[in-house]
Scaffold this motif. Structure first.
Motif, PDB file in Angstrom:
ATOM      1  N   ILE A  55       0.848  -1.228  -0.097  1.00 15.69           N
ATOM      2  CA  ILE A  55       0.060  -0.153  -0.026  1.00 15.69           C
ATOM      3  C   ILE A  55       0.762   1.061  -0.008  1.00 15.69           C
ATOM      4  N   GLN A  56       0.349   2.315  -0.776  1.00 13.38           N
ATOM      5  CA  GLN A  56       0.972   3.720  -0.649  1.00 13.38           C
ATOM      6  C   GLN A  56       1.465   4.207   0.605  1.00 13.38           C
ATOM      7  N   GLU A  57       2.576   4.661   0.942  1.00 12.62           N
ATOM      8  CA  GLU A  57       2.754   5.173   2.476  1.00 12.62           C
ATOM      9  C   GLU A  57       1.787   6.219   2.523  1.00 12.62           C
ATOM     10  N   GLY A  58       1.071   6.450   3.792  1.00  8.73           N
ATOM     11  CA  GLY A  58       0.283   7.610   3.983  1.00  8.73           C
ATOM     12  C   GLY A  58      -1.065   7.458   3.678  1.00  8.73           C
ATOM     13  N   LEU A  59      -1.236   6.551   2.854  1.00  5.51           N
ATOM     14  CA  LEU A  59      -2.805   6.090   2.238  1.00  5.51           C
ATOM     15  C   LEU A  59      -3.553   5.632   3.485  1.00  5.51           C
ATOM     16  N   ARG A  60      -4.774   6.290   3.278  1.00  8.41           N
ATOM     17  CA  ARG A  60      -5.807   5.943   4.346  1.00  8.41           C
ATOM     18  C   ARG A  60      -6.879   4.901   3.879  1.00  8.41           C
ATOM     19  N   LEU A  61      -7.468   3.936   4.324  1.00 10.14           N
ATOM     20  CA  LEU A  61      -8.360   2.879   3.774  1.00 10.14           C
ATOM     21  C   LEU A  61      -9.807   3.075   4.550  1.00 10.14           C
ATOM     22  N   ARG A  62     -10.764   3.077   3.711  1.00 14.00           N
ATOM     23  CA  ARG A  62     -12.204   3.201   4.430  1.00 14.00           C
ATOM     24  C   ARG A  62     -12.681   1.869   4.736  1.00 14.00           C
ATOM     25  N   ILE A  63     -13.201   2.004   6.023  1.00 18.20           N
ATOM     26  CA  ILE A  63     -13.761   0.956   6.922  1.00 18.20           C
ATOM     27  C   ILE A  63     -14.945   1.138   7.523  1.00 18.20           C
ATOM     28  N   ASN A  64     -16.097   0.698   7.185  1.00 17.06           N
ATOM     29  CA  ASN A  64     -17.407   1.296   7.734  1.00 17.06           C
ATOM     30  C   ASN A  64     -17.514   2.597   7.947  1.00 17.06           C
ATOM     31  N   GLY A  65     -16.990   3.269   6.780  1.00 19.83           N
ATOM     32  CA  GLY A  65     -17.081   4.906   6.741  1.00 19.83           C
ATOM     33  C   GLY A  65     -16.081   5.667   7.388  1.00 19.83           C
ATOM     34  N   SER A  66     -15.343   5.015   8.107  1.00 14.74           N
ATOM     35  CA  SER A  66     -14.359   5.799   8.756  1.00 14.74           C
ATOM     36  C   SER A  66     -12.608   5.392   7.939  1.00 14.74           C
ATOM     37  N   ALA A  67     -11.758   6.369   7.956  1.00 12.30           N
ATOM     38  CA  ALA A  67     -10.381   6.228   7.447  1.00 12.30           C
ATOM     39  C   ALA A  67      -9.562   5.733   8.379  1.00 12.30           C
ATOM     40  N   PHE A  68      -8.787   4.635   7.924  1.00 15.35           N
ATOM     41  CA  PHE A  68      -7.778   4.249   8.958  1.00 15.35           C
ATOM     42  C   PHE A  68      -6.479   3.898   8.160  1.00 15.35           C
ATOM     43  N   ALA A  69      -5.252   4.484   8.696  1.00 16.25           N
ATOM     44  CA  ALA A  69      -3.880   3.921   8.103  1.00 16.25           C
ATOM     45  C   ALA A  69      -3.885   2.602   8.284  1.00 16.25           C
ATOM     46  N   ILE A  70      -2.704   2.202   7.509  1.00  7.72           N
ATOM     47  CA  ILE A  70      -2.610   0.867   7.411  1.00  7.72           C
ATOM     48  C   ILE A  70      -2.113   0.112   8.669  1.00  7.72           C
ATOM     49  N   ASN A  71      -1.391   0.830   9.458  1.00  5.37           N
ATOM     50  CA  ASN A  71      -0.938   0.366  10.824  1.00  5.37           C
ATOM     51  C   ASN A  71      -1.985   0.350  11.817  1.00  5.37           C
ATOM     52  N   GLU A  72      -3.161   0.702  11.513  1.00 10.28           N
ATOM     53  CA  GLU A  72      -4.310   0.577  12.215  1.00 10.28           C
ATOM     54  C   GLU A  72      -5.061  -0.276  11.892  1.00 10.28           C
ATOM     55  N   LEU A  73      -4.949  -1.123  10.952  1.00  9.66           N
ATOM     56  CA  LEU A  73      -5.760  -2.100  10.433  1.00  9.66           C
ATOM     57  C   LEU A  73      -5.600  -3.306  11.169  1.00  9.66           C
ATOM     58  N   LYS A  74      -6.512  -4.178  11.404  1.00 10.71           N
ATOM     59  CA  LYS A  74      -6.262  -5.365  12.349  1.00 10.71           C
ATOM     60  C   LYS A  74      -7.056  -6.675  11.365  1.00 10.71           C
ATOM     61  N   PRO A  75      -6.464  -7.764  11.551  1.00  4.36           N
ATOM     62  CA  PRO A  75      -7.160  -8.993  10.930  1.00  4.36           C
ATOM     63  C   PRO A  75      -8.646  -9.062  11.325  1.00  4.36           C
ATOM     64  N   GLY A  76      -9.320  -9.408  10.294  1.00  5.03           N
ATOM     65  CA  GLY A  76     -10.896  -9.270  10.474  1.00  5.03           C
ATOM     66  C   GLY A  76     -11.784  -8.175   9.936  1.00  5.03           C
ATOM     67  N   MET A  77     -11.102  -7.010   9.906  1.00  8.65           N
ATOM     68  CA  MET A  77     -11.552  -5.638   9.468  1.00  8.65           C
ATOM     69  C   MET A  77     -11.664  -5.851   7.794  1.00  8.65           C
ATOM     70  N   VAL A  78     -12.764  -5.369   7.699  1.00  8.84           N
ATOM     71  CA  VAL A  78     -13.312  -5.524   6.090  1.00  8.84           C
ATOM     72  C   VAL A  78     -13.039  -4.114   5.360  1.00  8.84           C
ATOM     73  N   VAL A  79     -12.123  -4.099   4.032  1.00 10.35           N
ATOM     74  CA  VAL A  79     -11.933  -2.830   3.478  1.00 10.35           C
ATOM     75  C   VAL A  79     -12.758  -2.941   2.204  1.00 10.35           C
ATOM     76  N   ALA A  80     -13.352  -1.633   1.874  1.00  7.00           N
ATOM     77  CA  ALA A  80     -14.152  -1.385   0.715  1.00  7.00           C
ATOM     78  C   ALA A  80     -13.604  -0.368  -0.018  1.00  7.00           C
ATOM     79  N   GLY A  81     -13.876  -0.285  -1.222  1.00  5.16           N
ATOM     80  CA  GLY A  81     -13.483   0.895  -2.289  1.00  5.16           C
ATOM     81  C   GLY A  81     -12.028   0.664  -2.832  1.00  5.16           C
ATOM     82  N   THR A  82     -11.612   1.570  -3.407  1.00  3.83           N
ATOM     83  CA  THR A  82     -10.316   1.855  -4.371  1.00  3.83           C
ATOM     84  C   THR A  82      -9.276   1.868  -3.433  1.00  3.83           C
ATOM     85  N   VAL A  83      -8.119   1.163  -3.899  1.00  4.87           N
ATOM     86  CA  VAL A  83      -7.027   1.304  -3.088  1.00  4.87           C
ATOM     87  C   VAL A  83      -5.756   1.609  -3.805  1.00  4.87           C
ATOM     88  N   LYS A  84      -4.940   2.463  -3.769  1.00  3.19           N
ATOM     89  CA  LYS A  84      -3.871   2.518  -4.511  1.00  3.19           C
ATOM     90  C   LYS A  84      -2.721   1.791  -4.248  1.00  3.19           C
TER      91      LYS A  84
END
Length: 163
Positions: A55-84
């Motif tokens: 994943i591009q450094e600094g990119l935030r991913l959408r989960i349930n309408g909230s933006a998360f940095a990659i280091n905040e992601l945990k196994p089991g979370m569901v990511v939706a949308g387009t990711v660079k």
């Protein structure tokens, strides 16, 4: 006895049009996070296929309408949308190693002898962390004769990434 878990990055195909500095733009289609290592992410796609992405450094991913940095992601979370992504997503597979022994290492290539004395080759990239006695090591720290038990997420050369 060594506890062992690794994630591996492969060559594969992806959707999307390359953008300057970006290898691909990938539509995640409600993909489940399986593992996070630095800016590398392993997800289970809706098709069931596991894929590794950088994943591009600094990119935030959408989960349930909230933006998360990659280091905040945990196994089991569901990511939706387009990711660079920095690299194209690649198919991987989960392999259980039960009482295996490191038989040979050469860079990122490792041959593990299983409990039935079968030799099985794996490719484990340097960014992957391998937990050994509670310590995170890289593939370059493995030595002949080390005993391994755990899950390896490794390349799946026969898997086809869905377009």
């Amino acid at each position: 006895f060594l506890a062992f878990a690794a994630a591996c990055l492969l060559v594969g195909s992806a959707q999307g049009t390359p953008v300057k500095g970006i290898a691909a733009q990938v539509h995640m289609e409600h993909s489940e996070v399986v593992r996070v290592e630095g800016n590398h992410l392993v997800v289970r796609r809706t098709s069931g296929i596991l894929q590794a992405l950088e994943i591009q450094e600094g990119l935030r991913l959408r989960i349930n309408g909230s933006a998360f940095a990659i280091n905040e992601l945990k196994p089991g979370m569901v990511v939706a949308g387009t990711v660079k992504t920095v690299s194209r997503p690649v198919p991987v597979k989960a392999v259980e190693v039960d009482n295996g022994t490191v038989w040979h290492t050469n860079g990122e290539n490792v041959i593990i002898q299983d409990k039935n004395n079968k030799l099985i080759p794996y490719k484990i990239p340097g960014w992957t962390k391998i937990k050994v006695y509670g310590t995170n090591l890289t593939v370059f720290d493995l030595r002949k004769g080390m005993k391994l038990t755990g899950t390896i997420i490794t390349e799946a050369p026969n898997a086809v990434a869905k377009k």
